[in-house]
Structure formats: C-alpha cells, structure tokens
Design a protein around this motif. Structure first.
Motif, mmCIF file in Angstrom:
data_model
loop_
_atom_site.group_PDB
_atom_site.id
_atom_site.type_symbol
_atom_site.label_atom_id
_atom_site.label_comp_id
_atom_site.label_asym_id
_atom_site.label_seq_id
_atom_site.Cartn_x
_atom_site.Cartn_y
_atom_site.Cartn_z
ATOM 1 N N THR A 181 7.073 -0.732 7.234
ATOM 2 C CA THR A 181 6.820 0.517 6.521
ATOM 3 C C THR A 181 8.109 1.317 6.360
ATOM 4 N N PHE A 182 8.267 1.958 5.209
ATOM 5 C CA PHE A 182 9.378 2.874 4.978
ATOM 6 C C PHE A 182 8.853 4.025 4.115
ATOM 7 N N THR A 183 9.674 5.040 3.929
ATOM 8 C CA THR A 183 9.277 6.219 3.148
ATOM 9 C C THR A 183 10.124 6.326 1.892
ATOM 10 N N LEU A 184 9.462 6.584 0.777
ATOM 11 C CA LEU A 184 10.154 6.808 -0.491
ATOM 12 C C LEU A 184 10.120 8.295 -0.824
ATOM 13 N N LYS A 185 11.275 8.832 -1.202
ATOM 14 C CA LYS A 185 11.361 10.229 -1.615
ATOM 15 C C LYS A 185 11.925 10.287 -3.030
ATOM 16 N N VAL A 186 11.117 10.763 -3.953
ATOM 17 C CA VAL A 186 11.542 10.906 -5.345
ATOM 18 C C VAL A 186 12.102 12.309 -5.534
ATOM 19 N N VAL A 187 13.340 12.412 -6.032
ATOM 20 C CA VAL A 187 14.029 13.698 -6.139
ATOM 21 C C VAL A 187 14.496 13.911 -7.581
ATOM 22 N N VAL A 188 14.837 15.172 -7.860
ATOM 23 C CA VAL A 188 15.307 15.514 -9.203
ATOM 24 C C VAL A 188 16.655 14.871 -9.486
ATOM 25 N N MET A 189 17.552 14.951 -8.515
ATOM 26 C CA MET A 189 18.888 14.404 -8.669
ATOM 27 C C MET A 189 19.367 13.857 -7.336
ATOM 28 N N PHE A 232 -0.893 -3.136 -4.725
ATOM 29 C CA PHE A 232 -0.560 -4.450 -5.264
ATOM 30 C C PHE A 232 -0.962 -5.523 -4.257
ATOM 31 N N LYS A 233 -1.392 -6.668 -4.797
ATOM 32 C CA LYS A 233 -1.755 -7.800 -3.950
ATOM 33 C C LYS A 233 -1.203 -9.068 -4.578
ATOM 34 N N PRO A 287 4.860 7.181 2.287
ATOM 35 C CA PRO A 287 5.064 5.913 3.001
ATOM 36 C C PRO A 287 4.549 4.717 2.205
ATOM 37 N N TYR A 288 5.328 3.636 2.254
ATOM 38 C CA TYR A 288 4.943 2.362 1.637
ATOM 39 C C TYR A 288 4.916 1.292 2.724
ATOM 40 N N THR A 289 3.870 0.476 2.701
ATOM 41 C CA THR A 289 3.712 -0.580 3.705
ATOM 42 C C THR A 289 3.564 -1.917 3.005
ATOM 43 N N CYS A 290 4.328 -2.892 3.508
ATOM 44 C CA CYS A 290 4.247 -4.268 3.015
ATOM 45 C C CYS A 290 3.645 -5.119 4.138
ATOM 46 N N SER A 303 0.836 -1.197 0.000
ATOM 47 C CA SER A 303 0.000 0.000 0.000
ATOM 48 C C SER A 303 0.872 1.248 0.000
ATOM 49 N N HIS A 304 0.358 2.291 -0.634
ATOM 50 C CA HIS A 304 1.046 3.582 -0.701
ATOM 51 C C HIS A 304 0.087 4.644 -0.196
#
Length: 221
Positions: free
Chosen positions: A139-147, A67-68, A121-124, A60-61
């Motif tokens: 759970t962990f956190t994803l950070k999408v960055v430019v560079m 996804f399952k 946050p993403y949880t498995c 989950s996001h």
C-alpha cells in the motif's frame, strides 16, 4: 553417508513457500505526488520463487476495488480479468515488460487524468493459486496537487562548493608543505656539500687563505 536429495529439495520448497513464495512491492516511496490532470503510473511488482498459475491481482483505492487482472503464466503479460468491468480511468500500461527471470512480474496500473478525488491510499493485492492461494499486498498514498514543488538545490550546491573548496585548500597546503620540505632538504644538502668542500681545500692548502703555518724543525735526538 547417503544424502536424501529428495528430502533436501522438499525442505527447500517448503522454506521457499513459507518465506519467499510471494512478495509484493509498490516501491520505496510511501507517498507519490502527481499533478492534477496528468497520467500517473501506480507501481506494483510481485515475486514468486515457485512459479505462478493464473495469479490474480486486484487494485483498490480507499478500500474500493478499481481494477482486477490476471497473469496466466510466466510467459504471459498481465491482462484484465474476465470479471473486470472496464472504466475510462484505469488501464494496464501497453508497454509492461515480461517477467524477469520468470520470477518478477510487473502489474503496475495507469491512472488516467488524475484529479483531487484520486488522492488517497492505493493497495495492490496479489493471489497465486499455485501457492495454495497465498496472497500478499502493498500500500502507498497518492496525493494529487495543483503544482509539483520544485526541489531547491541551492543549499546543497553551496555545501558541496564549500566542501570542495576546503578539500582543494587542504590538498594545496599539503603540496606546498611537501614542496617547501623538498627545497629545504636540497638547500641543506648544498650547504653541507659546500662546507665539506671548503674544509677539504683548507686542509690541503695548509689552512685558510692568508693564514700562516709555522713549520717547526724536527727535533734532533
């Protein structure tokens, strides 16, 4: 005294089911950074000490299911759940390995073409029917960055260089000190040897060169 092996086994299974039955890990990093437009592997593994049977896992996001999947048994690879509705954003990596020692299972998810909206946050979550539907999540956190930031190791290299230089200098000082002590010891022995040899020659020759020893006659009785 007879040992009730059946009781011991049941106790072991009970303890296993309470403490180590199902554990989910999403890695040690609480935050994962990804460059915009790249594919990102979202890590997740789970362990079961008593085996699995159609273990379901859900990704989950931001608290929304994305996804399952299911792992049917210890010899099966993860696959999408029959109820899962496919999308073009998430998929199981094609090269996921089989379980390790029939206990550790990899259910990582591949995020395709990450963008800034994928941050958060993403949880498995894993649920194992064989363990009375025991479930566990990570759970962990994803950070999408430019560079992605480059790690500057200049300071680290300087510290290591200085430390290495100090250690080398200390070793050189110790070796020099040892060499000097060894030379002094040898020099002292040579001097003692010369003095001893000179004393012996003087005694045998009746004294120092050029000296005169008076020989007194033995007094007559």
């Amino acid at each position: 005294m007879a040992v009730d092996w059946l009781g011991v086994a049941l106790l072991g299974l009970q303890l296993c089911s309470r403490t180590l039955a199902l554990e989910v890990s999403v890695g040690k990093a609480p935050v994962i950074y990804a460059k915009n437009g790249t594919n990102v592997l979202l890590p997740c593994t789970f362990n079961s000490c008593i085996g699995i049977e159609k273990a379901n896992f859900v990704w989950s996001h931001n608290h929304t299911e994305i996804f399952k999947g299911v792992v049917k048994n210890k010899d099966s690879k993860p696959e999408p759940h029959p109820e899962y509705k496919f999308n073009l954003k998430h998929m199981l990596p094609p090269d996921l390995p089989l379980s390790k020692d029939n206990r550790e299972f990899n259910v990582s998810l591949l995020l395709l073409d990450a963008d800034f909206e994928d941050s958060g946050p993403y949880t498995c979550l894993v649920k194992n029917p064989k363990e009375k539907d025991a479930n566990h999540s990570g759970t962990f956190t994803l950070k999408v960055v430019v560079m992605l930031e480059k790690v500057d190791n200049t300071l680290t290299r300087i510290i290591l260089s200085v430390a290495g230089g100090i250690i080398g200098l200390l070793i050189l000082i110790m070796l020099t000190k040892k060499l000097v002590l060894l030379i002094l010891k040898k020099t002292r022995k040579q001097k003692e040897c010369l003095v001893s040899s000179s004393a012996n020659e003087n005694t045998e020759n009746g004294g120092l060169p050029g000296s005169k020893i008076d020989s007194k006659p033995t007094p007559k009785a």
